[in-house]
Design a protein around this motif. Sequence first.
Motif, PDB file in Angstrom:
ATOM      1  N   ASN A 110       0.855  -1.176   0.000  1.00  0.00           N
ATOM      2  CA  ASN A 110       0.000   0.000   0.000  1.00  0.00           C
ATOM      3  C   ASN A 110       0.894   1.230   0.000  1.00  0.00           C
ATOM      4  OD1 ASN A 110      -1.733   2.105   0.472  1.00  0.00           O
ATOM      5  ND2 ASN A 110      -2.656   1.222   2.327  1.00  0.00           N
ATOM      6  N   LYS A 111       0.951   1.919  -1.123  1.00  0.00           N
ATOM      7  CA  LYS A 111       1.875   3.040  -1.257  1.00  0.00           C
ATOM      8  C   LYS A 111       1.609   4.130  -0.230  1.00  0.00           C
ATOM      9  CE  LYS A 111       3.819   1.166  -4.793  1.00  0.00           C
ATOM     10  NZ  LYS A 111       5.142   0.571  -4.685  1.00  0.00           N
ATOM     11  N   GLU A 112       0.357   4.243   0.230  1.00  0.00           N
ATOM     12  CA  GLU A 112       0.036   5.303   1.178  1.00  0.00           C
ATOM     13  C   GLU A 112       0.585   5.019   2.555  1.00  0.00           C
ATOM     14  OE1 GLU A 112      -4.114   5.924   1.151  1.00  0.00           O
ATOM     15  OE2 GLU A 112      -4.174   6.716  -0.882  1.00  0.00           O
ATOM     16  N   SER A 113       0.974   3.761   2.798  1.00  0.00           N
ATOM     17  CA  SER A 113       1.455   3.439   4.139  1.00  0.00           C
ATOM     18  C   SER A 113       2.872   2.885   4.119  1.00  0.00           C
ATOM     19  CB  SER A 113       0.524   2.409   4.789  1.00  0.00           C
ATOM     20  OG  SER A 113       0.510   1.212   4.053  1.00  0.00           O
ATOM     21  N   SER A 114       3.558   3.022   2.993  1.00  0.00           N
ATOM     22  CA  SER A 114       4.915   2.491   2.907  1.00  0.00           C
ATOM     23  C   SER A 114       5.924   3.527   3.352  1.00  0.00           C
ATOM     24  CB  SER A 114       5.207   2.077   1.459  1.00  0.00           C
ATOM     25  OG  SER A 114       5.320   3.232   0.651  1.00  0.00           O
ATOM     26  N   TRP A 115       7.170   3.068   3.522  1.00  0.00           N
ATOM     27  CA  TRP A 115       8.241   3.989   3.902  1.00  0.00           C
ATOM     28  C   TRP A 115       8.443   5.043   2.814  1.00  0.00           C
ATOM     29  CZ3 TRP A 115      10.713   4.614   8.378  1.00  0.00           C
ATOM     30  CH2 TRP A 115      10.570   3.607   9.326  1.00  0.00           C
ATOM     31  N   LYS A 116       8.219   4.685   1.558  1.00  0.00           N
ATOM     32  CA  LYS A 116       8.412   5.646   0.480  1.00  0.00           C
ATOM     33  C   LYS A 116       7.504   6.851   0.671  1.00  0.00           C
ATOM     34  CE  LYS A 116       9.133   1.817  -2.740  1.00  0.00           C
ATOM     35  NZ  LYS A 116       8.676   1.205  -3.974  1.00  0.00           N
ATOM     36  N   GLN A 117       6.247   6.585   0.996  1.00  0.00           N
ATOM     37  CA  GLN A 117       5.268   7.651   1.106  1.00  0.00           C
ATOM     38  C   GLN A 117       5.577   8.575   2.268  1.00  0.00           C
ATOM     39  OE1 GLN A 117       2.833   8.149  -0.972  1.00  0.00           O
ATOM     40  NE2 GLN A 117       1.701   9.755   0.053  1.00  0.00           N
ATOM     41  N   HIS A 118       6.135   8.045   3.345  1.00  0.00           N
ATOM     42  CA  HIS A 118       6.303   8.824   4.580  1.00  0.00           C
ATOM     43  C   HIS A 118       7.736   9.321   4.789  1.00  0.00           C
ATOM     44  CE1 HIS A 118       2.263   8.073   6.145  1.00  0.00           C
ATOM     45  NE2 HIS A 118       2.380   6.880   5.598  1.00  0.00           N
ATOM     46  N   PHE A 119       8.611   9.124   3.800  1.00  0.00           N
ATOM     47  CA  PHE A 119      10.010   9.492   4.024  1.00  0.00           C
ATOM     48  C   PHE A 119      10.170  10.984   4.263  1.00  0.00           C
ATOM     49  CE2 PHE A 119      14.518   9.920   2.441  1.00  0.00           C
ATOM     50  CZ  PHE A 119      15.065   9.300   3.543  1.00  0.00           C
ATOM     51  N   ASN A 120       9.406  11.827   3.561  1.00  0.00           N
ATOM     52  CA  ASN A 120       9.498  13.264   3.768  1.00  0.00           C
ATOM     53  C   ASN A 120       8.655  13.689   4.958  1.00  0.00           C
ATOM     54  OD1 ASN A 120      11.314  14.314   1.913  1.00  0.00           O
ATOM     55  ND2 ASN A 120       9.854  14.088   0.242  1.00  0.00           N
ATOM     56  N   GLY A 121       9.215  13.586   6.126  1.00  0.00           N
ATOM     57  CA  GLY A 121       8.576  14.178   7.293  1.00  0.00           C
ATOM     58  C   GLY A 121       7.798  13.237   8.167  1.00  0.00           C
ATOM     59  N   THR A 158      18.123   3.759   4.880  1.00  0.00           N
ATOM     60  CA  THR A 158      18.272   2.327   4.620  1.00  0.00           C
ATOM     61  C   THR A 158      16.917   1.672   4.376  1.00  0.00           C
ATOM     62  OG1 THR A 158      20.227   2.286   6.051  1.00  0.00           O
ATOM     63  CG2 THR A 158      19.209   0.161   5.532  1.00  0.00           C
ATOM     64  N   LEU A 159      15.940   2.006   5.221  1.00  0.00           N
ATOM     65  CA  LEU A 159      14.603   1.439   5.055  1.00  0.00           C
ATOM     66  C   LEU A 159      13.994   1.867   3.731  1.00  0.00           C
ATOM     67  CD1 LEU A 159      13.385   1.887   8.708  1.00  0.00           C
ATOM     68  CD2 LEU A 159      13.436  -0.289   7.487  1.00  0.00           C
ATOM     69  N   LEU A 160      14.229   3.101   3.341  1.00  0.00           N
ATOM     70  CA  LEU A 160      13.715   3.589   2.070  1.00  0.00           C
ATOM     71  C   LEU A 160      14.327   2.799   0.913  1.00  0.00           C
ATOM     72  CD1 LEU A 160      12.096   5.613   0.377  1.00  0.00           C
ATOM     73  CD2 LEU A 160      14.072   7.123   0.473  1.00  0.00           C
ATOM     74  N   HIS A 161      15.627   2.551   0.981  1.00  0.00           N
ATOM     75  CA  HIS A 161      16.297   1.791  -0.078  1.00  0.00           C
ATOM     76  C   HIS A 161      15.745   0.363  -0.140  1.00  0.00           C
ATOM     77  CE1 HIS A 161      19.566   0.533  -2.781  1.00  0.00           C
ATOM     78  NE2 HIS A 161      19.487  -0.615  -2.114  1.00  0.00           N
ATOM     79  N   LEU A 162      15.556  -0.259   1.013  1.00  0.00           N
ATOM     80  CA  LEU A 162      15.035  -1.626   1.037  1.00  0.00           C
ATOM     81  C   LEU A 162      13.630  -1.670   0.474  1.00  0.00           C
ATOM     82  CD1 LEU A 162      16.353  -2.753   4.529  1.00  0.00           C
ATOM     83  CD2 LEU A 162      17.212  -3.458   2.293  1.00  0.00           C
ATOM     84  N   ALA A 163      12.837  -0.625   0.730  1.00  0.00           N
ATOM     85  CA  ALA A 163      11.494  -0.561   0.168  1.00  0.00           C
ATOM     86  C   ALA A 163      11.547  -0.402  -1.340  1.00  0.00           C
ATOM     87  CB  ALA A 163      10.709   0.594   0.796  1.00  0.00           C
ATOM     88  N   ASN A 164      12.508   0.378  -1.819  1.00  0.00           N
ATOM     89  CA  ASN A 164      12.639   0.600  -3.258  1.00  0.00           C
ATOM     90  C   ASN A 164      13.053  -0.656  -4.000  1.00  0.00           C
ATOM     91  OD1 ASN A 164      11.908   3.308  -3.692  1.00  0.00           O
ATOM     92  ND2 ASN A 164      13.849   4.030  -2.866  1.00  0.00           N
ATOM     93  N   CYS A 165      13.923  -1.461  -3.369  1.00  0.00           N
ATOM     94  CA  CYS A 165      14.404  -2.658  -4.067  1.00  0.00           C
ATOM     95  C   CYS A 165      13.500  -3.841  -3.795  1.00  0.00           C
ATOM     96  CB  CYS A 165      15.843  -2.992  -3.672  1.00  0.00           C
ATOM     97  SG  CYS A 165      16.023  -3.590  -1.986  1.00  0.00           S
ATOM     98  N   THR A 166      12.489  -3.687  -2.948  1.00  0.00           N
ATOM     99  CA  THR A 166      11.525  -4.752  -2.652  1.00  0.00           C
ATOM    100  C   THR A 166      10.125  -4.184  -2.833  1.00  0.00           C
ATOM    101  OG1 THR A 166      13.085  -5.571  -1.006  1.00  0.00           O
ATOM    102  CG2 THR A 166      10.893  -6.527  -0.981  1.00  0.00           C
ATOM    103  N   PRO A 167       9.631  -4.073  -4.062  1.00  0.00           N
ATOM    104  CA  PRO A 167       8.347  -3.436  -4.300  1.00  0.00           C
ATOM    105  C   PRO A 167       7.154  -4.251  -3.837  1.00  0.00           C
ATOM    106  CG  PRO A 167       9.215  -4.367  -6.330  1.00  0.00           C
ATOM    107  CD  PRO A 167      10.282  -4.525  -5.292  1.00  0.00           C
ATOM    108  N   TYR A 168       7.376  -5.516  -3.507  1.00  0.00           N
ATOM    109  CA  TYR A 168       6.283  -6.345  -3.022  1.00  0.00           C
ATOM    110  C   TYR A 168       6.693  -6.939  -1.674  1.00  0.00           C
ATOM    111  CZ  TYR A 168       3.995  -6.148  -7.528  1.00  0.00           C
ATOM    112  OH  TYR A 168       3.367  -5.732  -8.648  1.00  0.00           O
ATOM    113  N   LEU A 169       5.756  -6.897  -0.742  1.00  0.00           N
ATOM    114  CA  LEU A 169       5.986  -7.505   0.569  1.00  0.00           C
ATOM    115  C   LEU A 169       4.898  -8.522   0.824  1.00  0.00           C
ATOM    116  CD1 LEU A 169       6.829  -4.323   2.654  1.00  0.00           C
ATOM    117  CD2 LEU A 169       8.427  -5.927   1.634  1.00  0.00           C
ATOM    118  N   VAL A 170       5.137  -9.416   1.781  1.00  0.00           N
ATOM    119  CA  VAL A 170       4.137 -10.430   2.108  1.00  0.00           C
ATOM    120  C   VAL A 170       3.587 -10.162   3.475  1.00  0.00           C
ATOM    121  CG1 VAL A 170       5.080 -12.206   0.647  1.00  0.00           C
ATOM    122  CG2 VAL A 170       5.966 -11.947   2.916  1.00  0.00           C
TER     123      VAL A 170
END
Length: 489
Positions: A324-335, A477-489
């Motif tokens: 869910n992009k709205e709840s991933s580290w990518k979405q919340h990295f800025n702030g 680091t968490l952001l990078h791991l999220a970027n290289c792992t676009p799918y989680l279980v």
Amino acid sequence: MPWPRLLGDSAVADMHEENKAAANGCGKIRSGAQNGAALLALMEKTGYSMVQQNGQRKFGGPPPGWEGPPPPRGCEVFVGKIPRDMYEDELVPVFERAGKIYELRLMMEFSGENRGYAFVMYTTKEEAQLAIKILNNYEIRPGKFIGVCVSLDNCRLFIGAIPKDKKKEEILNEMKKVTEGVVDVIVYPNATDKTKNRGFAFVEYESHRAAAMARRRLIPGTFQPWGHTIQVDWADPEKVVDEETMQRVKVLYVRNLMISTTEDKIKAEFNKFKPGVVERVKKLRDYAFVHFFHREDAVAAMSIMNGKCIDGASIEVTLAKPVNKESSWKQHFNGQISPGSENLLGFPDKEDGAQKSLGKPASLAVRLNGQHSPGPPEVERSTYPIFPGIKLTPISMYSLKLSHFSSAVMHLDYFCHKNSWAPPEYCLYSTTSQDGKILLVYKVLISSIADDSQSYFMPEKLCTTVEDAKELAAQFTLLHLANCTPYLV
């Protein structure tokens, strides 16, 4: 256990006599008698019954004229941040906008105020999804916004500290001896030795109530299978992805791989049934994501490859669930670094009635991607008194859930442990600014993923304090791991 009581004229009025008069959104004050009258008017208008039992008040369930079984799983939503002086006469009209209410359960205090949250069950899944869409962050009173998300009965327990030499059948038999309603036990092989388990298991029960009763029965200290003190908690609920999204997925999640198995080997095995169908493979430790060019090939490969052996390991293959992009580290990295946050103050367990609050991420006023990142908004936290004689049980931090951690540093440590990686190592570096200030940055090393993946991570920003530098490095680091792992279980 007290008998449930149907609310009549005097019962409704008496229920609110001790409630403190509170101002509503229009600045008016309702007395206990007015509250009672409003609830009676609602029951008369709708034909629904209202029953109060065990700290919750149930409106409907079933509604008038309902025939057949209750609605299926997925028809209920959780509602948080309800004003404490708001009741069914105000809530029902709001939630009826999304569809027919099968049941509304409002959690109540002894004082007569509500506890700030409720569960609303609709007659169909579509109505529940519509409620989330139109009522999440809805301004129910001036300046008062409610949160609405899906509510699922959790029927699965996490059992930790299990002897690693125990097989699935042994664990299943042991759980069936002491708890009722056991449906299945899920055990994962150790990443390095497939003859052993990972020291934990998931026990599936036939209902949420059966799981809740089992959890109480298995409280550490009261039951010691194989002479061991086990850890027991609710398993994290499975991610819910709507059917329309899953119909577009063309990525497979493959688990139980050997650590020595390479991405090339996995690609070759999945290409065997139809050459050239695999686009790419991303392997992390003992699991991998296999990307296909076309969905139909992914579905066919899942059917063929599930249960097959690769390098001596029997693999499990399922469709990957998109993050869910709205709840991933990518979405919340800025702030706002808070993975999994749904903008609610907490997600209570339906059986226990205890609110599990989301922690407050550490404030980090630095510049990320060229933008100033103010500290995240305040999140409500609660403390509880330690009463004399209360029993405190030793517990591993890794048996907790993500919502118990408030910093990126703790999240990264937890993430590495759950993936059977070595703990992250932090190496501190410094430089001096033009005005003479000492500026700091951490490099994060995760040795367990040094095969063919990047094993170290360092942000491109410097900080003035050690704490901020470490937090920023963990976030990066968490952001990078999220970027290289676009799918989680």
